[in-house]
Design a protein around this motif. Structure first.
Motif, PDB file in Angstrom:
ATOM      1  N   LYS A 119      -6.619   6.717  -5.479  1.00 56.69           N
ATOM      2  CA  LYS A 119      -6.357   6.451  -4.074  1.00 56.69           C
ATOM      3  C   LYS A 119      -6.448   4.947  -3.835  1.00 56.69           C
ATOM      4  CE  LYS A 119      -5.983  10.686  -2.431  1.00 56.69           C
ATOM      5  NZ  LYS A 119      -4.754  11.162  -1.751  1.00 56.69           N
ATOM      6  N   LEU A 120      -5.462   4.414  -3.151  1.00 56.06           N
ATOM      7  CA  LEU A 120      -5.537   3.041  -2.669  1.00 56.06           C
ATOM      8  C   LEU A 120      -5.943   3.115  -1.207  1.00 56.06           C
ATOM      9  CD1 LEU A 120      -5.109   0.004  -3.058  1.00 56.06           C
ATOM     10  CD2 LEU A 120      -2.730   0.339  -2.369  1.00 56.06           C
ATOM     11  N   LEU A 121      -7.046   2.474  -0.870  1.00 56.40           N
ATOM     12  CA  LEU A 121      -7.654   2.642   0.446  1.00 56.40           C
ATOM     13  C   LEU A 121      -7.818   1.310   1.159  1.00 56.40           C
ATOM     14  CD1 LEU A 121     -10.447   4.996  -0.893  1.00 56.40           C
ATOM     15  CD2 LEU A 121      -8.389   5.742   0.298  1.00 56.40           C
ATOM     16  N   GLY A 122      -7.559   1.327   2.441  1.00 58.53           N
ATOM     17  CA  GLY A 122      -7.892   0.185   3.268  1.00 58.53           C
ATOM     18  C   GLY A 122      -9.373   0.195   3.573  1.00 58.53           C
ATOM     19  N   THR A 123      -9.880  -0.851   4.185  1.00 57.12           N
ATOM     20  CA  THR A 123     -11.307  -0.920   4.502  1.00 57.12           C
ATOM     21  C   THR A 123     -11.509  -1.335   5.955  1.00 57.12           C
ATOM     22  OG1 THR A 123     -11.656  -3.256   3.946  1.00 57.12           O
ATOM     23  CG2 THR A 123     -11.755  -1.666   2.130  1.00 57.12           C
ATOM     24  N   GLY A 124     -12.705  -1.041   6.441  1.00 59.93           N
ATOM     25  CA  GLY A 124     -13.068  -1.412   7.807  1.00 59.93           C
ATOM     26  C   GLY A 124     -14.036  -2.574   7.807  1.00 59.93           C
ATOM     27  N   SER A 125     -14.053  -3.300   8.893  1.00 57.16           N
ATOM     28  CA  SER A 125     -14.997  -4.403   9.026  1.00 57.16           C
ATOM     29  C   SER A 125     -16.360  -3.860   9.444  1.00 57.16           C
ATOM     30  CB  SER A 125     -14.495  -5.409  10.064  1.00 57.16           C
ATOM     31  OG  SER A 125     -14.318  -4.768  11.323  1.00 57.16           O
ATOM     32  N   GLY A 126     -17.401  -4.623   9.151  1.00 51.76           N
ATOM     33  CA  GLY A 126     -18.746  -4.202   9.550  1.00 51.76           C
ATOM     34  C   GLY A 126     -19.312  -3.138   8.635  1.00 51.76           C
ATOM     35  N   PHE A 127     -20.252  -2.354   9.178  1.00 51.78           N
ATOM     36  CA  PHE A 127     -20.941  -1.331   8.403  1.00 51.78           C
ATOM     37  C   PHE A 127     -20.362   0.043   8.696  1.00 51.78           C
ATOM     38  CE2 PHE A 127     -24.557  -3.279   6.280  1.00 51.78           C
ATOM     39  CZ  PHE A 127     -24.577  -4.521   6.872  1.00 51.78           C
ATOM     40  N   PHE A 179      -7.650  -1.932 -17.437  1.00 52.84           N
ATOM     41  CA  PHE A 179      -8.097  -3.269 -17.026  1.00 52.84           C
ATOM     42  C   PHE A 179      -7.627  -4.361 -17.989  1.00 52.84           C
ATOM     43  CE2 PHE A 179     -11.565  -0.682 -15.000  1.00 52.84           C
ATOM     44  CZ  PHE A 179     -11.116  -0.878 -13.709  1.00 52.84           C
ATOM     45  N   LYS A 180      -7.414  -3.989 -19.234  1.00 53.97           N
ATOM     46  CA  LYS A 180      -7.044  -4.980 -20.243  1.00 53.97           C
ATOM     47  C   LYS A 180      -5.538  -5.180 -20.365  1.00 53.97           C
ATOM     48  CE  LYS A 180      -7.918  -6.128 -25.116  1.00 53.97           C
ATOM     49  NZ  LYS A 180      -8.556  -5.683 -26.370  1.00 53.97           N
ATOM     50  N   GLU A 181      -4.764  -4.069 -20.246  1.00 57.47           N
ATOM     51  CA  GLU A 181      -3.350  -4.140 -20.611  1.00 57.47           C
ATOM     52  C   GLU A 181      -2.376  -3.766 -19.498  1.00 57.47           C
ATOM     53  OE1 GLU A 181      -2.844  -1.624 -23.974  1.00 57.47           O
ATOM     54  OE2 GLU A 181      -4.397  -2.609 -25.182  1.00 57.47           O
ATOM     55  N   SER A 182      -2.809  -3.072 -18.471  1.00 52.80           N
ATOM     56  CA  SER A 182      -1.874  -2.540 -17.492  1.00 52.80           C
ATOM     57  C   SER A 182      -1.184  -3.651 -16.689  1.00 52.80           C
ATOM     58  CB  SER A 182      -2.593  -1.606 -16.522  1.00 52.80           C
ATOM     59  OG  SER A 182      -1.759  -1.277 -15.434  1.00 52.80           O
ATOM     60  N   PRO A 183       0.143  -3.670 -16.669  1.00 55.87           N
ATOM     61  CA  PRO A 183       0.867  -4.635 -15.826  1.00 55.87           C
ATOM     62  C   PRO A 183       0.515  -4.471 -14.346  1.00 55.87           C
ATOM     63  CG  PRO A 183       2.347  -3.610 -17.411  1.00 55.87           C
ATOM     64  CD  PRO A 183       1.052  -2.859 -17.480  1.00 55.87           C
ATOM     65  N   LEU A 184       0.216  -3.231 -13.953  1.00 48.99           N
ATOM     66  CA  LEU A 184      -0.153  -2.978 -12.562  1.00 48.99           C
ATOM     67  C   LEU A 184      -1.453  -3.685 -12.197  1.00 48.99           C
ATOM     68  CD1 LEU A 184       0.238  -1.557  -9.887  1.00 48.99           C
ATOM     69  CD2 LEU A 184      -0.797   0.492 -10.871  1.00 48.99           C
ATOM     70  N   MET A 203       0.829  -1.207   0.000  1.00 50.56           N
ATOM     71  CA  MET A 203       0.000   0.000   0.000  1.00 50.56           C
ATOM     72  C   MET A 203       0.859   1.251   0.000  1.00 50.56           C
ATOM     73  SD  MET A 203      -3.356  -0.728   2.326  1.00 50.56           S
ATOM     74  CE  MET A 203      -4.041   0.854   1.830  1.00 50.56           C
ATOM     75  N   GLN A 204       2.085   1.171   0.519  1.00 50.70           N
ATOM     76  CA  GLN A 204       2.963   2.338   0.498  1.00 50.70           C
ATOM     77  C   GLN A 204       3.531   2.604  -0.889  1.00 50.70           C
ATOM     78  OE1 GLN A 204       5.668   1.123   3.722  1.00 50.70           O
ATOM     79  NE2 GLN A 204       5.150   3.042   4.724  1.00 50.70           N
ATOM     80  N   LEU A 205       3.841   1.549  -1.614  1.00 53.49           N
ATOM     81  CA  LEU A 205       4.537   1.691  -2.888  1.00 53.49           C
ATOM     82  C   LEU A 205       3.605   1.925  -4.070  1.00 53.49           C
ATOM     83  CD1 LEU A 205       7.150  -1.176  -2.448  1.00 53.49           C
ATOM     84  CD2 LEU A 205       7.459   1.268  -2.019  1.00 53.49           C
ATOM     85  N   LEU A 206       2.420   1.355  -4.030  1.00 51.72           N
ATOM     86  CA  LEU A 206       1.532   1.385  -5.187  1.00 51.72           C
ATOM     87  C   LEU A 206       1.108   2.786  -5.617  1.00 51.72           C
ATOM     88  CD1 LEU A 206       0.172  -0.504  -7.202  1.00 51.72           C
ATOM     89  CD2 LEU A 206      -1.810  -0.603  -5.687  1.00 51.72           C
ATOM     90  N   PRO A 207       0.728   3.700  -4.701  1.00 52.72           N
ATOM     91  CA  PRO A 207       0.249   5.020  -5.160  1.00 52.72           C
ATOM     92  C   PRO A 207       1.225   5.762  -6.055  1.00 52.72           C
ATOM     93  CG  PRO A 207      -0.302   4.701  -2.861  1.00 52.72           C
ATOM     94  CD  PRO A 207       0.586   3.544  -3.249  1.00 52.72           C
ATOM     95  N   LYS A 208       2.530   5.574  -5.881  1.00 52.74           N
ATOM     96  CA  LYS A 208       3.516   6.272  -6.706  1.00 52.74           C
ATOM     97  C   LYS A 208       3.424   5.846  -8.166  1.00 52.74           C
ATOM     98  CE  LYS A 208       6.759   6.788  -2.863  1.00 52.74           C
ATOM     99  NZ  LYS A 208       8.102   6.442  -2.346  1.00 52.74           N
ATOM    100  N   GLN A 209       2.901   4.635  -8.403  1.00 46.20           N
ATOM    101  CA  GLN A 209       2.815   4.124  -9.770  1.00 46.20           C
ATOM    102  C   GLN A 209       1.629   4.707 -10.539  1.00 46.20           C
ATOM    103  OE1 GLN A 209       3.572  -0.162 -10.196  1.00 46.20           O
ATOM    104  NE2 GLN A 209       4.003  -0.224  -7.998  1.00 46.20           N
ATOM    105  N   PHE A 210       0.669   5.297  -9.816  1.00 46.43           N
ATOM    106  CA  PHE A 210      -0.506   5.850 -10.487  1.00 46.43           C
ATOM    107  C   PHE A 210      -0.143   7.010 -11.403  1.00 46.43           C
ATOM    108  CE2 PHE A 210      -2.943   4.231  -6.640  1.00 46.43           C
ATOM    109  CZ  PHE A 210      -3.394   3.119  -7.301  1.00 46.43           C
ATOM    110  N   ASP A 211       0.911   7.749 -11.050  1.00 47.11           N
ATOM    111  CA  ASP A 211       1.328   8.891 -11.873  1.00 47.11           C
ATOM    112  C   ASP A 211       1.724   8.465 -13.277  1.00 47.11           C
ATOM    113  OD1 ASP A 211       0.909  10.566  -9.727  1.00 47.11           O
ATOM    114  OD2 ASP A 211       2.987  10.495  -9.042  1.00 47.11           O
TER     115      ASP A 211
END
Length: 197
Positions: A18-26, A53-58, A1-9
């Motif tokens: 944004k790469l986001l974590g999630t919470g349990s429950g509602f 979605f078709k070609e990106s190595p990421l 999660m630390q490294l991935l956002p830099k690749q979006f550029d």
């Protein structure tokens, strides 16, 4: 999660990501769900999204590391507020009288954290029992202080019935009167389609 956002550029056609974590429950949650992550991207065009979605190595790498991936294609209806000083969803379209998605995001003032989390169980219970709710998940960048929710509703009426219910209105009133948030964003979207990868 630390490294991935830099690749979006480096992704062609990506305006906001944004790469986001999630919470349990509602809704908002102190307890993380380490089995689920959220990737939020605003594309310049639909073709850019399809190419990703078709070609990106990421994306291929993410797919190979996942048991399943579900993608919701959304079209911005309106967005009020900001995300780190910027409105990431500036385009406006008409509601299409079908399913509607909502992203609410808040950066909480440090001195209001205790007050905010005191009311979270009440808010979570309210949305859990809301009629017309299709799906909801708490998402966020930083635990405790930067929280968001993503929800899908059967229609706009169902979403508004929850938004204007007494419990939700009570909490929103406290948010404003007690200045809980340093920054907030409320955005609505048409749900165009959902794909299982």
């Amino acid at each position: 999660m630390q490294l991935l956002p830099k690749q979006f550029d480096q992704i062609d056609g990506c305006d906001f990501a944004k790469l986001l974590g999630t919470g349990s429950g509602f809704g908002f949650s102190l307890w993380p769900d380490f089995s689920t992550y959220s990737l939020l991207i605003n594309w310049k065009t639909e073709d850019h999204a399809k190419q990703f979605f078709k070609e990106s190595p990421l994306f291929i790498e993410l797919k190979n590391k996942s048991n399943s991936i579900k993608t919701h294609f959304l079209e911005s209806i309106s967005a009020h507020g900001s995300w780190y000083g910027k409105n990431p969803f500036p385009s406006k379209n008409n509601y299409k009288n079908d399913k509607i998605a909502v992203i609410t995001r808040a950066r909480i003032n440090i001195n209001k954290l205790t007050r905010f989390w005191q009311f979270v169980p009440k808010a979570s219970k309210a949305i859990e029992n809301a009629k017309g709710l299709v799906y909801t998940k708490g998402i966020g960048e930083w635990p405790l202080i930067e929280q968001a929710t993503f929800s899908i509703w059967e229609n706009e009426d169902a979403m508004k019935a929850y938004a204007y219910a007494d419990i939700h209105k009570e909490i929103i009133k406290k948010v404003k009167n007690e200045n809980w948030y340093k920054e907030e964003l409320f955005s609505r979207f048409n749900v165009l389609k959902t794909l299982q990868h």
